[in-house]
Design a protein around this motif. Structure first.
Motif, PDB file in Angstrom:
ATOM      1  N   GLY A 199       0.640  -5.232  -0.710  1.00 19.79           N
ATOM      2  CA  GLY A 199       0.471  -5.414   0.723  1.00 19.79           C
ATOM      3  C   GLY A 199      -0.819  -4.863   1.285  1.00 19.79           C
ATOM      4  N   ASP A 200      -1.725  -4.405   0.423  1.00 20.84           N
ATOM      5  CA  ASP A 200      -2.990  -3.871   0.898  1.00 20.84           C
ATOM      6  C   ASP A 200      -3.895  -4.996   1.385  1.00 20.84           C
ATOM      7  N   LYS A 201      -4.797  -4.668   2.270  1.00 14.40           N
ATOM      8  CA  LYS A 201      -5.813  -5.627   2.683  1.00 14.40           C
ATOM      9  C   LYS A 201      -6.725  -5.878   1.493  1.00 14.40           C
ATOM     10  N   VAL A 202      -7.170  -7.104   1.360  1.00 15.81           N
ATOM     11  CA  VAL A 202      -7.962  -7.487   0.192  1.00 15.81           C
ATOM     12  C   VAL A 202      -9.252  -8.187   0.625  1.00 15.81           C
ATOM     13  N   LEU A 203     -10.089  -8.450  -0.355  1.00 22.97           N
ATOM     14  CA  LEU A 203     -11.327  -9.182  -0.130  1.00 22.97           C
ATOM     15  C   LEU A 203     -11.078 -10.668  -0.323  1.00 22.97           C
ATOM     16  N   VAL A 204     -11.873 -11.480   0.324  1.00 23.66           N
ATOM     17  CA  VAL A 204     -11.796 -12.914   0.107  1.00 23.66           C
ATOM     18  C   VAL A 204     -12.683 -13.248  -1.098  1.00 23.66           C
ATOM     19  N   PRO A 205     -12.411 -14.358  -1.778  1.00 23.12           N
ATOM     20  CA  PRO A 205     -13.160 -14.688  -2.999  1.00 23.12           C
ATOM     21  C   PRO A 205     -14.674 -14.671  -2.842  1.00 23.12           C
ATOM     22  N   ARG A 206     -15.199 -15.128  -1.726  1.00 25.16           N
ATOM     23  CA  ARG A 206     -16.656 -15.149  -1.570  1.00 25.16           C
ATOM     24  C   ARG A 206     -17.236 -13.729  -1.519  1.00 25.16           C
ATOM     25  N   GLN A 207     -16.453 -12.764  -1.059  1.00 31.00           N
ATOM     26  CA  GLN A 207     -16.920 -11.374  -1.057  1.00 31.00           C
ATOM     27  C   GLN A 207     -17.012 -10.840  -2.483  1.00 31.00           C
ATOM     28  N   ILE A 208     -16.055 -11.209  -3.322  1.00 34.06           N
ATOM     29  CA  ILE A 208     -16.090 -10.776  -4.720  1.00 34.06           C
ATOM     30  C   ILE A 208     -17.317 -11.354  -5.416  1.00 34.06           C
ATOM     31  N   VAL A 209     -17.590 -12.626  -5.188  1.00 34.52           N
ATOM     32  CA  VAL A 209     -18.773 -13.264  -5.788  1.00 34.52           C
ATOM     33  C   VAL A 209     -20.042 -12.588  -5.276  1.00 34.52           C
ATOM     34  N   ASP A 214     -26.978 -15.120 -22.857  1.00 35.67           N
ATOM     35  CA  ASP A 214     -25.791 -15.038 -22.003  1.00 35.67           C
ATOM     36  C   ASP A 214     -26.157 -14.376 -20.681  1.00 35.67           C
ATOM     37  N   ASP A 215     -25.190 -14.296 -19.835  1.00 36.23           N
ATOM     38  CA  ASP A 215     -25.401 -13.743 -18.501  1.00 36.23           C
ATOM     39  C   ASP A 215     -24.674 -12.412 -18.403  1.00 36.23           C
ATOM     40  N   THR A 216     -25.076 -11.459 -19.264  1.00 30.88           N
ATOM     41  CA  THR A 216     -24.428 -10.155 -19.270  1.00 30.88           C
ATOM     42  C   THR A 216     -25.425  -9.058 -18.926  1.00 30.88           C
ATOM     43  N   GLY A 272     -20.200  -9.679 -18.457  1.00 32.24           N
ATOM     44  CA  GLY A 272     -20.762 -10.916 -17.928  1.00 32.24           C
ATOM     45  C   GLY A 272     -20.395 -11.114 -16.479  1.00 32.24           C
ATOM     46  N   ARG A 273     -21.146 -11.974 -15.837  1.00 34.99           N
ATOM     47  CA  ARG A 273     -20.920 -12.284 -14.421  1.00 34.99           C
ATOM     48  C   ARG A 273     -19.490 -12.805 -14.195  1.00 34.99           C
ATOM     49  N   ILE A 274     -19.073 -13.788 -14.982  1.00 31.13           N
ATOM     50  CA  ILE A 274     -17.725 -14.359 -14.824  1.00 31.13           C
ATOM     51  C   ILE A 274     -16.656 -13.319 -15.139  1.00 31.13           C
ATOM     52  N   SER A 275     -16.881 -12.529 -16.173  1.00 32.76           N
ATOM     53  CA  SER A 275     -15.915 -11.486 -16.533  1.00 32.76           C
ATOM     54  C   SER A 275     -15.756 -10.473 -15.413  1.00 32.76           C
ATOM     55  N   LEU A 276     -16.858 -10.066 -14.808  1.00 32.61           N
ATOM     56  CA  LEU A 276     -16.771  -9.084 -13.727  1.00 32.61           C
ATOM     57  C   LEU A 276     -16.065  -9.675 -12.509  1.00 32.61           C
ATOM     58  N   ILE A 277     -16.309 -10.931 -12.242  1.00 31.37           N
ATOM     59  CA  ILE A 277     -15.570 -11.594 -11.148  1.00 31.37           C
ATOM     60  C   ILE A 277     -14.075 -11.561 -11.451  1.00 31.37           C
ATOM     61  N   ARG A 278     -13.703 -11.855 -12.678  1.00 34.72           N
ATOM     62  CA  ARG A 278     -12.276 -11.840 -13.055  1.00 34.72           C
ATOM     63  C   ARG A 278     -11.677 -10.443 -12.940  1.00 34.72           C
ATOM     64  N   ILE A 279     -12.429  -9.430 -13.335  1.00 37.90           N
ATOM     65  CA  ILE A 279     -11.950  -8.048 -13.238  1.00 37.90           C
ATOM     66  C   ILE A 279     -11.682  -7.700 -11.770  1.00 37.90           C
ATOM     67  N   ASP A 293     -22.928 -10.961  -7.546  1.00 41.18           N
ATOM     68  CA  ASP A 293     -24.302 -11.475  -7.420  1.00 41.18           C
ATOM     69  C   ASP A 293     -25.278 -10.357  -7.078  1.00 41.18           C
ATOM     70  N   ASP A 294     -24.885  -9.501  -6.154  1.00 44.62           N
ATOM     71  CA  ASP A 294     -25.753  -8.388  -5.767  1.00 44.62           C
ATOM     72  C   ASP A 294     -25.996  -7.439  -6.937  1.00 44.62           C
ATOM     73  N   LEU A 295     -24.974  -7.182  -7.739  1.00 45.37           N
ATOM     74  CA  LEU A 295     -25.123  -6.293  -8.887  1.00 45.37           C
ATOM     75  C   LEU A 295     -26.029  -6.908  -9.951  1.00 45.37           C
ATOM     76  N   PHE A 296     -25.889  -8.200 -10.180  1.00 43.44           N
ATOM     77  CA  PHE A 296     -26.642  -8.869 -11.239  1.00 43.44           C
ATOM     78  C   PHE A 296     -28.087  -9.176 -10.845  1.00 43.44           C
ATOM     79  N   ASP A 297     -28.373  -9.277  -9.556  1.00 41.55           N
ATOM     80  CA  ASP A 297     -29.743  -9.582  -9.122  1.00 41.55           C
ATOM     81  C   ASP A 297     -30.704  -8.505  -9.610  1.00 41.55           C
ATOM     82  N   GLY A 298     -31.729  -8.941 -10.291  1.00 42.73           N
ATOM     83  CA  GLY A 298     -32.763  -8.026 -10.753  1.00 42.73           C
ATOM     84  C   GLY A 298     -32.434  -7.259 -12.019  1.00 42.73           C
TER      85      GLY A 298
END
Length: 102
Positions: free
Chosen positions: A42-52, A68-70, A23-30, A56-61
């Protein structure tokens, strides 16, 4: 171990029902869990909006079940691993350090 294998493993671990779907929420959590783990070291990371945006890009289309949203994740891991933000993260070029994310 390459990025595809790591992402596939992370999704499969989360898919405790072995449904082959995520699901969309599950993948965000992963992805958040992977991000937090990297930040611990200490690695550089993504900001939350990048994860979303990645999710979103994966789920589009994609075909989703009506109730459900899976999506089926088999065959989608390569697309996920090739997303520009995932490539940025996996190459150690994340846009933030822990504590600085917005």
């Amino acid at each position: 171990m390459d990025v595809n294998t790591k992402l596939q493993f992370a999704i499969e671990v989360f898919d405790h029902k072995q449904s082959g779907r995520v699901g969309r929420i599950s993948l965000i959590r992963i992805l958040q869990a992977i991000n937090v783990t990297a930040s611990y070291f200490g690695d550089k990371v993504l900001v939350p909006r990048q994860i979303v945006a990645i999710v979103d890009d994966l789920f589009d289309g994609e075909n989703r079940l009506k109730d459900d949203d899976t999506i089926e994740y088999e065959g989608k891991v390569e697309t996920l691993a090739g997303h520009p933000f995932v490539l940025e993260f996996s190459n150690g070029q994340g846009s933030s350090r822990y504590g600085n994310a917005q």
